[in-house]
Scaffold this motif. Structure first.
Motif, PDB file in Angstrom:
ATOM      1  N   VAL A   1      37.043  44.813  43.290  1.00 15.41           N
ATOM      2  CA  VAL A   1      37.027  45.551  42.026  1.00 15.41           C
ATOM      3  C   VAL A   1      38.155  45.063  41.126  1.00 15.41           C
ATOM      4  O   VAL A   1      37.960  44.845  39.922  1.00 15.41           O
ATOM      5  N   GLU A   2      39.345  44.891  41.696  1.00 12.42           N
ATOM      6  CA  GLU A   2      40.495  44.465  40.892  1.00 12.42           C
ATOM      7  C   GLU A   2      40.294  43.054  40.343  1.00 12.42           C
ATOM      8  O   GLU A   2      40.742  42.753  39.234  1.00 12.42           O
ATOM      9  N   ALA A   3      39.621  42.194  41.080  1.00 13.27           N
ATOM     10  CA  ALA A   3      39.313  40.853  40.581  1.00 13.27           C
ATOM     11  C   ALA A   3      38.377  40.937  39.375  1.00 13.27           C
ATOM     12  O   ALA A   3      38.562  40.234  38.371  1.00 13.27           O
ATOM     13  N   ALA A   4      37.366  41.794  39.480  1.00 15.84           N
ATOM     14  CA  ALA A   4      36.440  41.974  38.355  1.00 15.84           C
ATOM     15  C   ALA A   4      37.158  42.562  37.147  1.00 15.84           C
ATOM     16  O   ALA A   4      36.939  42.137  36.005  1.00 15.84           O
ATOM     17  N   LEU A   5      38.051  43.524  37.382  1.00 13.91           N
ATOM     18  CA  LEU A   5      38.802  44.137  36.288  1.00 13.91           C
ATOM     19  C   LEU A   5      39.722  43.127  35.610  1.00 13.91           C
ATOM     20  O   LEU A   5      39.867  43.130  34.379  1.00 13.91           O
ATOM     21  N   ALA A   6      40.350  42.250  36.396  1.00 15.32           N
ATOM     22  CA  ALA A   6      41.201  41.206  35.811  1.00 15.32           C
ATOM     23  C   ALA A   6      40.383  40.297  34.903  1.00 15.32           C
ATOM     24  O   ALA A   6      40.853  39.871  33.836  1.00 15.32           O
ATOM     25  N   THR A   7      39.147  40.008  35.315  1.00 18.10           N
ATOM     26  CA  THR A   7      38.271  39.166  34.511  1.00 18.10           C
ATOM     27  C   THR A   7      37.841  39.904  33.248  1.00 18.10           C
ATOM     28  O   THR A   7      37.773  39.314  32.159  1.00 18.10           O
ATOM     29  N   MET A   8      37.559  41.197  33.368  1.00 16.52           N
ATOM     30  CA  MET A   8      37.193  41.996  32.199  1.00 16.52           C
ATOM     31  C   MET A   8      38.336  42.063  31.186  1.00 16.52           C
ATOM     32  O   MET A   8      38.116  41.955  29.973  1.00 16.52           O
ATOM     33  N   ARG A   9      39.562  42.233  31.685  1.00 17.08           N
ATOM     34  CA  ARG A   9      40.720  42.286  30.776  1.00 17.08           C
ATOM     35  C   ARG A   9      40.868  40.977  30.017  1.00 17.08           C
ATOM     36  O   ARG A   9      41.160  40.967  28.809  1.00 17.08           O
ATOM     37  N   LEU A  10      40.679  39.858  30.716  1.00 13.23           N
ATOM     38  CA  LEU A  10      40.747  38.557  30.057  1.00 13.23           C
ATOM     39  C   LEU A  10      39.701  38.457  28.963  1.00 13.23           C
ATOM     40  O   LEU A  10      39.986  37.998  27.849  1.00 13.23           O
TER      41      LEU A  10
ATOM     42  N   LEU B   1      34.697  62.640  37.241  1.00 14.80           N
ATOM     43  CA  LEU B   1      33.849  61.476  37.482  1.00 14.80           C
ATOM     44  C   LEU B   1      32.500  61.903  38.036  1.00 14.80           C
ATOM     45  O   LEU B   1      32.382  62.902  38.740  1.00 14.80           O
ATOM     46  N   GLY B   2      31.465  61.107  37.700  1.00 15.62           N
ATOM     47  CA  GLY B   2      30.159  61.333  38.293  1.00 15.62           C
ATOM     48  C   GLY B   2      30.088  60.601  39.617  1.00 15.62           C
ATOM     49  O   GLY B   2      30.333  59.396  39.668  1.00 15.62           O
ATOM     50  N   MET B   3      29.796  61.300  40.712  1.00 20.44           N
ATOM     51  CA  MET B   3      29.758  60.665  42.033  1.00 20.44           C
ATOM     52  C   MET B   3      28.439  59.919  42.185  1.00 20.44           C
ATOM     53  O   MET B   3      27.378  60.526  42.290  1.00 20.44           O
ATOM     54  N   ARG B   4      28.508  58.589  42.191  1.00 22.52           N
ATOM     55  CA  ARG B   4      27.308  57.756  42.258  1.00 22.52           C
ATOM     56  C   ARG B   4      27.566  56.535  43.149  1.00 22.52           C
ATOM     57  O   ARG B   4      28.703  56.152  43.400  1.00 22.52           O
ATOM     58  N   PHE B   5      26.466  55.914  43.573  1.00 28.11           N
ATOM     59  CA  PHE B   5      26.512  54.569  44.139  1.00 28.11           C
ATOM     60  C   PHE B   5      25.963  53.603  43.097  1.00 28.11           C
ATOM     61  O   PHE B   5      25.169  53.991  42.222  1.00 28.11           O
ATOM     62  N   ASN B   6      26.370  52.339  43.197  1.00 25.49           N
ATOM     63  CA  ASN B   6      25.842  51.333  42.276  1.00 25.49           C
ATOM     64  C   ASN B   6      25.818  49.962  42.928  1.00 25.49           C
ATOM     65  O   ASN B   6      26.518  49.698  43.903  1.00 25.49           O
ATOM     66  N   GLU B   7      24.973  49.094  42.388  1.00 26.29           N
ATOM     67  CA  GLU B   7      25.050  47.670  42.699  1.00 26.29           C
ATOM     68  C   GLU B   7      26.205  47.103  41.872  1.00 26.29           C
ATOM     69  O   GLU B   7      26.358  47.419  40.696  1.00 26.29           O
ATOM     70  N   PHE B   8      27.017  46.259  42.493  1.00 26.00           N
ATOM     71  CA  PHE B   8      28.236  45.780  41.832  1.00 26.00           C
ATOM     72  C   PHE B   8      27.940  44.803  40.704  1.00 26.00           C
ATOM     73  O   PHE B   8      28.562  44.838  39.642  1.00 26.00           O
ATOM     74  N   TRP B   9      26.983  43.905  40.913  1.00 24.48           N
ATOM     75  CA  TRP B   9      26.702  42.851  39.940  1.00 24.48           C
ATOM     76  C   TRP B   9      25.925  43.463  38.780  1.00 24.48           C
ATOM     77  O   TRP B   9      24.824  43.990  38.964  1.00 24.48           O
ATOM     78  N   CYS B  10      26.492  43.393  37.599  1.00 22.99           N
ATOM     79  CA  CYS B  10      25.978  44.191  36.485  1.00 22.99           C
ATOM     80  C   CYS B  10      26.109  43.436  35.165  1.00 22.99           C
ATOM     81  O   CYS B  10      26.756  42.390  35.076  1.00 22.99           O
ATOM     82  N   VAL B  11      25.480  43.999  34.138  1.00 25.74           N
ATOM     83  CA  VAL B  11      25.559  43.482  32.774  1.00 25.74           C
ATOM     84  C   VAL B  11      25.937  44.664  31.885  1.00 25.74           C
ATOM     85  O   VAL B  11      25.160  45.614  31.741  1.00 25.74           O
ATOM     86  N   LEU B  12      27.139  44.610  31.298  1.00 27.23           N
ATOM     87  CA  LEU B  12      27.681  45.757  30.572  1.00 27.23           C
ATOM     88  C   LEU B  12      27.990  45.400  29.126  1.00 27.23           C
ATOM     89  O   LEU B  12      28.371  44.269  28.810  1.00 27.23           O
ATOM     90  N   THR B  13      27.857  46.393  28.258  1.00 29.73           N
ATOM     91  CA  THR B  13      28.254  46.225  26.871  1.00 29.73           C
ATOM     92  C   THR B  13      29.774  46.196  26.755  1.00 29.73           C
ATOM     93  O   THR B  13      30.501  46.598  27.677  1.00 29.73           O
ATOM     94  N   LYS B  14      30.255  45.745  25.613  1.00 32.34           N
ATOM     95  CA  LYS B  14      31.701  45.715  25.372  1.00 32.34           C
ATOM     96  C   LYS B  14      32.292  47.115  25.491  1.00 32.34           C
ATOM     97  O   LYS B  14      33.364  47.300  26.085  1.00 32.34           O
ATOM     98  N   ASP B  15      31.605  48.118  24.957  1.00 35.29           N
ATOM     99  CA  ASP B  15      32.101  49.497  25.031  1.00 35.29           C
ATOM    100  C   ASP B  15      32.196  49.976  26.477  1.00 35.29           C
ATOM    101  O   ASP B  15      33.142  50.676  26.845  1.00 35.29           O
ATOM    102  N   ALA B  16      31.220  49.623  27.299  1.00 33.60           N
ATOM    103  CA  ALA B  16      31.233  50.041  28.698  1.00 33.60           C
ATOM    104  C   ALA B  16      32.370  49.363  29.458  1.00 33.60           C
ATOM    105  O   ALA B  16      33.043  49.992  30.285  1.00 33.60           O
ATOM    106  N   VAL B  17      32.597  48.082  29.186  1.00 34.94           N
ATOM    107  CA  VAL B  17      33.705  47.370  29.823  1.00 34.94           C
ATOM    108  C   VAL B  17      35.032  48.030  29.455  1.00 34.94           C
ATOM    109  O   VAL B  17      35.892  48.260  30.316  1.00 34.94           O
ATOM    110  N   GLU B  18      35.204  48.344  28.190  1.00 29.69           N
ATOM    111  CA  GLU B  18      36.441  49.001  27.750  1.00 29.69           C
ATOM    112  C   GLU B  18      36.611  50.360  28.416  1.00 29.69           C
ATOM    113  O   GLU B  18      37.719  50.735  28.814  1.00 29.69           O
TER     114      GLU B  18
END
Length: 306
Positions: A54-63, A182-199
């Motif tokens: 998760v932290e690796a993905a977040l680092a990429t999102m921040r970049l 928070l909403g308690m959910r499961f998800n598939e990790f590989w995703c396609v998100l809008t800029k607003d969702a990433v933020e």
């Protein structure tokens, strides 16, 4: 994969695991005005089933956020590959510019045969044993439980990470508290998100210590955290659509996705014909002939030959 997806409208933000020599990757895919690497100080050492992925993905999102731009953020691994032409992908995402593609499941999830439909992940403390012979080994401590799994968890820590025993003993007396709101959910990790969702995901993670502490001790947090953050807000929850990946979870008994080959070509073909949102697939081995088959399909569709 970068070469397959590269065009004038796409940019690539790449995280290389800290255990790897990044120089080889920079040589193969040089950094330029459309290719950016997460810096060494922000790279993470990935371990299966803990917060590092998760932290690796977040680092990429921040970049990606720091570099600006609009459009969707597509989270891919090095074992993913596009099934559609770049033109199809761009047109599809442009048509769904306000949608977020992440398959989301309830808790408990009836598709998860163990751990009470996965609910045990939310109530147990999980510690990475760092077993050099089994990278997936975890110690799961359920508060106030004398069950075999909890006792086994203490035994595993005694063998592999005895320095964590005091923390685990304290955790045994503490009921886990799910982060408020928070909403308690499961998800598939590989995703396609809008800029607003990433933020939304990045800002929530950075601003909530209770969330970071909770998921630090959760089993496979990448299968829950992003959707739980997004489902906190009704507008984001309403924007969620099925994931854009084709993944075969049914073939392997160890819970890993199947490595796709030419034998899976008819299934991928069928998915593309019946599910217009399927844009990518995983996972593949490098240089497998099925990738040549996919490249040919992508070219033929672009040229109008299929």
């Amino acid at each position: 994969m970068v070469r397959a997806l590269k065009d004038c409208d796409s940019r690539f933000f790449i995280h290389i695991d800290k255990k790897c020599d990044i120089g080889e990757f920079r040589k193969a895919v040089p950094e330029n005005d459309s290719v950016f690497y997460v810096t060494d100080e922000n790279r993470k050492e990935g371990r299966w089933g803990n917060l590092s992925l998760v932290e690796a993905a977040l680092a990429t999102m921040r970049l990606a956020m720091n570099k600006g731009g609009e459009g969707h953020f597509v989270l891919l691994s090095g074992q993913d590959y596009p099934l559609r032409s770049n033109e199809y992908i761009k047109e599809f995402l442009s048509t769904h510019k306000n949608s977020n593609f992440m398959s989301v499941y309830p808790v408990p999830d009836k598709k998860k045969p163990s751990e009470n439909g996965g609910y045990e992940r939310f109530v147990s403390w999980t510690f990475d044993c760092q077993n050099p012979h089994d990278s997936r080994m975890k110690a799961k401590i359920k508060p106030f439980s004398f069950g075999a799994k909890t006792l086994g968890g203490f035994f595993r820590l005694a063998l592999y990470r005895p320095m964590l025993l005091p923390i685990a003993a304290k955790a045994w007396f503490c009921k886990r508290k799910y982060p408020e709101g928070l909403g308690m959910r499961f998800n598939e990790f590989w995703c396609v998100l809008t800029k607003d969702a990433v933020e939304k995901v990045v800002e929530t993670y950075d601003n909530r210590k209770d969330l970071r502490e909770y998921y630090k001790y959760m089993h496979i947090p990448d299968e829950s955290m992003f959707s739980s953050i997004l489902c906190e807000t009704p507008e984001f929850e309403a924007s969620l659509m099925p994931m854009c990946h084709y993944i075969d979870w049914n073939a392997c008994s160890d819970g890993s996705p199947k490595t796709l080959t030419m034998a899976d070509a008819p299934l991928m073909e069928n998915e593309m014909e019946t599910q217009p949102y399927i844009l990518f697939a995983r996972k593949f081995e490098e240089d497998n002939p099925v990738l040549d088959w996919i490249d040919d399909k992508r070219r033929r569709r672009y040229d109008g030959k299929d």
